[in-house]
Design a protein around this motif. Structure first.
Motif, PDB file in Angstrom:
ATOM      1  N   SER A 174       0.833  -1.193   0.000  1.00  0.00           N
ATOM      2  CA  SER A 174       0.000   0.000   0.000  1.00  0.00           C
ATOM      3  C   SER A 174       0.874   1.252   0.000  1.00  0.00           C
ATOM      4  O   SER A 174       1.974   1.259   0.548  1.00  0.00           O
ATOM      5  N   ARG A 175       0.375   2.297  -0.594  1.00  0.00           N
ATOM      6  CA  ARG A 175       1.105   3.568  -0.573  1.00  0.00           C
ATOM      7  C   ARG A 175       1.112   4.183   0.821  1.00  0.00           C
ATOM      8  O   ARG A 175       2.014   4.928   1.171  1.00  0.00           O
ATOM      9  N   TYR A 176       0.103   3.868   1.609  1.00  0.00           N
ATOM     10  CA  TYR A 176      -0.057   4.512   2.906  1.00  0.00           C
ATOM     11  C   TYR A 176       0.697   3.804   4.023  1.00  0.00           C
ATOM     12  O   TYR A 176       1.070   4.425   5.010  1.00  0.00           O
ATOM     13  N   ASN A 177       0.891   2.495   3.902  1.00  0.00           N
ATOM     14  CA  ASN A 177       1.624   1.732   4.916  1.00  0.00           C
ATOM     15  C   ASN A 177       2.618   0.836   4.195  1.00  0.00           C
ATOM     16  O   ASN A 177       2.280  -0.259   3.766  1.00  0.00           O
ATOM     17  N   SER A 178       3.842   1.291   4.072  1.00  0.00           N
ATOM     18  CA  SER A 178       4.837   0.542   3.300  1.00  0.00           C
ATOM     19  C   SER A 178       5.606  -0.467   4.149  1.00  0.00           C
ATOM     20  O   SER A 178       6.613  -0.994   3.709  1.00  0.00           O
ATOM     21  N   THR A 179       5.130  -0.757   5.367  1.00  0.00           N
ATOM     22  CA  THR A 179       5.805  -1.743   6.212  1.00  0.00           C
ATOM     23  C   THR A 179       5.152  -3.115   6.125  1.00  0.00           C
ATOM     24  O   THR A 179       5.693  -4.083   6.642  1.00  0.00           O
ATOM     25  N   ARG A 180       3.985  -3.206   5.494  1.00  0.00           N
ATOM     26  CA  ARG A 180       3.270  -4.471   5.343  1.00  0.00           C
ATOM     27  C   ARG A 180       2.853  -4.631   3.892  1.00  0.00           C
ATOM     28  O   ARG A 180       2.582  -3.653   3.207  1.00  0.00           O
ATOM     29  N   GLY A 181       2.781  -5.881   3.448  1.00  0.00           N
ATOM     30  CA  GLY A 181       2.358  -6.125   2.081  1.00  0.00           C
ATOM     31  C   GLY A 181       1.669  -7.466   1.953  1.00  0.00           C
ATOM     32  O   GLY A 181       1.756  -8.313   2.842  1.00  0.00           O
ATOM     33  N   ARG A 182       0.987  -7.653   0.834  1.00  0.00           N
ATOM     34  CA  ARG A 182       0.273  -8.899   0.572  1.00  0.00           C
ATOM     35  C   ARG A 182       1.002  -9.657  -0.525  1.00  0.00           C
ATOM     36  O   ARG A 182       1.238  -9.120  -1.609  1.00  0.00           O
ATOM     37  N   ILE A 183       1.359 -10.909  -0.244  1.00  0.00           N
ATOM     38  CA  ILE A 183       2.048 -11.753  -1.219  1.00  0.00           C
ATOM     39  C   ILE A 183       1.006 -12.249  -2.210  1.00  0.00           C
ATOM     40  O   ILE A 183       0.061 -12.940  -1.829  1.00  0.00           O
ATOM     41  N   ILE A 184       1.181 -11.886  -3.485  1.00  0.00           N
ATOM     42  CA  ILE A 184       0.170 -12.220  -4.484  1.00  0.00           C
ATOM     43  C   ILE A 184       0.627 -13.282  -5.469  1.00  0.00           C
ATOM     44  O   ILE A 184      -0.196 -13.842  -6.190  1.00  0.00           O
ATOM     45  N   TYR A 185       1.936 -13.592  -5.513  1.00  0.00           N
ATOM     46  CA  TYR A 185       2.421 -14.558  -6.493  1.00  0.00           C
ATOM     47  C   TYR A 185       3.767 -15.105  -6.047  1.00  0.00           C
ATOM     48  O   TYR A 185       4.623 -14.343  -5.594  1.00  0.00           O
ATOM     49  N   ARG A 186       3.938 -16.423  -6.164  1.00  0.00           N
ATOM     50  CA  ARG A 186       5.246 -17.039  -5.910  1.00  0.00           C
ATOM     51  C   ARG A 186       5.894 -17.295  -7.256  1.00  0.00           C
ATOM     52  O   ARG A 186       5.340 -17.991  -8.105  1.00  0.00           O
ATOM     53  N   LEU A 187       7.063 -16.720  -7.471  1.00  0.00           N
ATOM     54  CA  LEU A 187       7.751 -16.865  -8.748  1.00  0.00           C
ATOM     55  C   LEU A 187       8.361 -18.253  -8.869  1.00  0.00           C
ATOM     56  O   LEU A 187       8.716 -18.882  -7.870  1.00  0.00           O
ATOM     57  N   ARG A 188       8.482 -18.726 -10.086  1.00  0.00           N
ATOM     58  CA  ARG A 188       9.042 -20.054 -10.341  1.00  0.00           C
ATOM     59  C   ARG A 188      10.501 -20.103  -9.930  1.00  0.00           C
ATOM     60  O   ARG A 188      11.256 -19.165 -10.144  1.00  0.00           O
ATOM     61  N   ASN A 189      10.885 -21.234  -9.365  1.00  0.00           N
ATOM     62  CA  ASN A 189      12.261 -21.464  -8.963  1.00  0.00           C
ATOM     63  C   ASN A 189      12.760 -22.676  -9.732  1.00  0.00           C
ATOM     64  O   ASN A 189      12.061 -23.678  -9.831  1.00  0.00           O
ATOM     65  N   LYS A 190      13.957 -22.603 -10.270  1.00  0.00           N
ATOM     66  CA  LYS A 190      14.450 -23.699 -11.106  1.00  0.00           C
ATOM     67  C   LYS A 190      14.701 -24.980 -10.317  1.00  0.00           C
ATOM     68  O   LYS A 190      14.840 -26.044 -10.891  1.00  0.00           O
ATOM     69  N   TYR A 191      14.724 -24.900  -8.980  1.00  0.00           N
ATOM     70  CA  TYR A 191      14.984 -26.083  -8.174  1.00  0.00           C
ATOM     71  C   TYR A 191      13.717 -26.861  -7.843  1.00  0.00           C
ATOM     72  O   TYR A 191      13.782 -27.989  -7.394  1.00  0.00           O
ATOM     73  N   TYR A 192      12.533 -26.263  -8.057  1.00  0.00           N
ATOM     74  CA  TYR A 192      11.279 -26.960  -7.789  1.00  0.00           C
ATOM     75  C   TYR A 192      10.914 -27.844  -8.961  1.00  0.00           C
ATOM     76  O   TYR A 192      11.236 -27.557 -10.101  1.00  0.00           O
ATOM     77  N   LYS A 193      10.187 -28.925  -8.688  1.00  0.00           N
ATOM     78  CA  LYS A 193       9.755 -29.829  -9.748  1.00  0.00           C
ATOM     79  C   LYS A 193       8.320 -29.568 -10.178  1.00  0.00           C
ATOM     80  O   LYS A 193       7.800 -30.258 -11.017  1.00  0.00           O
ATOM     81  N   ASP A 194       7.626 -28.568  -9.598  1.00  0.00           N
ATOM     82  CA  ASP A 194       6.222 -28.344  -9.952  1.00  0.00           C
ATOM     83  C   ASP A 194       6.038 -27.438 -11.126  1.00  0.00           C
ATOM     84  O   ASP A 194       6.788 -26.848 -11.723  1.00  0.00           O
TER      85      ASP A 194
END
Length: 77
Positions: free
Chosen positions: A57-77
């Motif tokens: 949020s622009r008003y509270n930059s100390t907290r955020g909502r995780i909206i997406y987990r990026l792909r990692n080359k070590y995962y098999k999914d």
């Protein structure tokens, strides 16, 4: 009018209770991130060391909502 959000990429550094995490953003800020409803509903696992997209949020930059987990080359999914 809907509130505008900033979207950053970050790295999960530590897991806290109740789906909350310490996230180190690309600009070296450390904030608390919590899991969004879609990720929680889809049972997507987020572990320390994962890269994520986080909505801050622009008003509270100390907290955020995780909206997406990026792909990692070590995962098999």
């Amino acid at each position: 009018m809907k509130e505008q959000k900033w979207i950053h990429e970050g790295l999960i550094t530590e897991s806290l209770t109740n789906g909350m995490f310490w996230v180190r953003l690309d600009n070296k800020d450390l904030i608390i991130g919590y899991v969004s409803g879609n990720i929680r509903h889809s049972f997507i696992r987020i572990l320390p060391g994962d890269k994520v997209k986080i909505e801050v949020s622009r008003y509270n930059s100390t907290r955020g909502r995780i909206i997406y987990r990026l792909r990692n080359k070590y995962y098999k999914d």
